[in-house]
Design a protein around this motif. Structure first.
Motif, PDB file in Angstrom:
ATOM      1  N   THR A  23      -9.968  36.900  -0.891  1.00  0.00           N
ATOM      2  CA  THR A  23     -10.843  37.509  -1.895  1.00  0.00           C
ATOM      3  C   THR A  23     -12.205  37.838  -1.315  1.00  0.00           C
ATOM      4  N   GLU A  27     -13.903  41.546  -0.841  1.00  0.00           N
ATOM      5  CA  GLU A  27     -15.130  41.881  -1.573  1.00  0.00           C
ATOM      6  C   GLU A  27     -16.312  42.178  -0.660  1.00  0.00           C
ATOM      7  N   LYS A 122     -15.449  35.858  -6.089  1.00  0.00           N
ATOM      8  CA  LYS A 122     -16.211  37.088  -6.347  1.00  0.00           C
ATOM      9  C   LYS A 122     -17.633  36.758  -6.788  1.00  0.00           C
TER      10      LYS A 122
END
Length: 154
Positions: A23, A27, A122
């Motif tokens: 992730t 990102e 995130k």
């Protein structure tokens, strides 16, 4: 290049560290991720501190808490330790914890864990890459990690 730290545990029942790495790298393409795996949640504060000392701009800790009261006390101790490290280092440590008693169904528990890790990974990227006010537009929105968003009241 921004540097992120990930602390995960062998007590966890899924590989949350790998989910966080994927992730964060998705990102923030201009990032380095350092992973530190420890036995259990009480070991996460010192691991987070060591990663910050190695130059990490922020850390995400990934813990799994059992169902017993002893497990819950261990989490409380770890949480206090993580808060202390944040205060001492002035660095964000996002504490992501899955509590075994959040769901009776193992598939649901896995779903909660994945959702929580992704959303908080995130959040860490936003805080580190985009700065201290990056989450302000989401204030009061009733956002949840691990569950469907509750939404705002007004």
């Amino acid at each position: 290049m921004r540097k992120y730290g990930i602390v995960d545990t062998t007590f966890s029942r899924i590989d949350m560290g790998n989910i966080a790495i994927k992730t964060i790298k998705k990102e923030d393409l201009d990032s380095e991720v350092i992973r530190y795996t420890v036995p259990g949640i009480k070991d996460t504060p010192v691991a987070a501190k060591k990663l910050i000392e190695k130059g990490c701009d922020g850390v995400i800790t990934l813990g799994w808490v059992g169902k017993t009261m002893l497990d819950k006390y261990s989490y409380l101790a770890a949480s206090i330790g993580l808060i202390t490290v944040q205060i001492l280092t002035s660095k964000h440590i996002i504490d992501v914890t899955i509590h075994e008693d959040e769901a009776d169904d193992i598939d649901k528990l896995k779903e909660i864990a994945i959702d929580r890790v992704v959303k908080h990974s995130k959040n860490l990227v936003k805080l580190i890459r985009d700065g201290e006010n990056s989450l302000t537009p989401f204030a009061g929105k009733g956002l949840r990690q691990g569950y469907k968003d509750a939404g705002p009241i007004d």
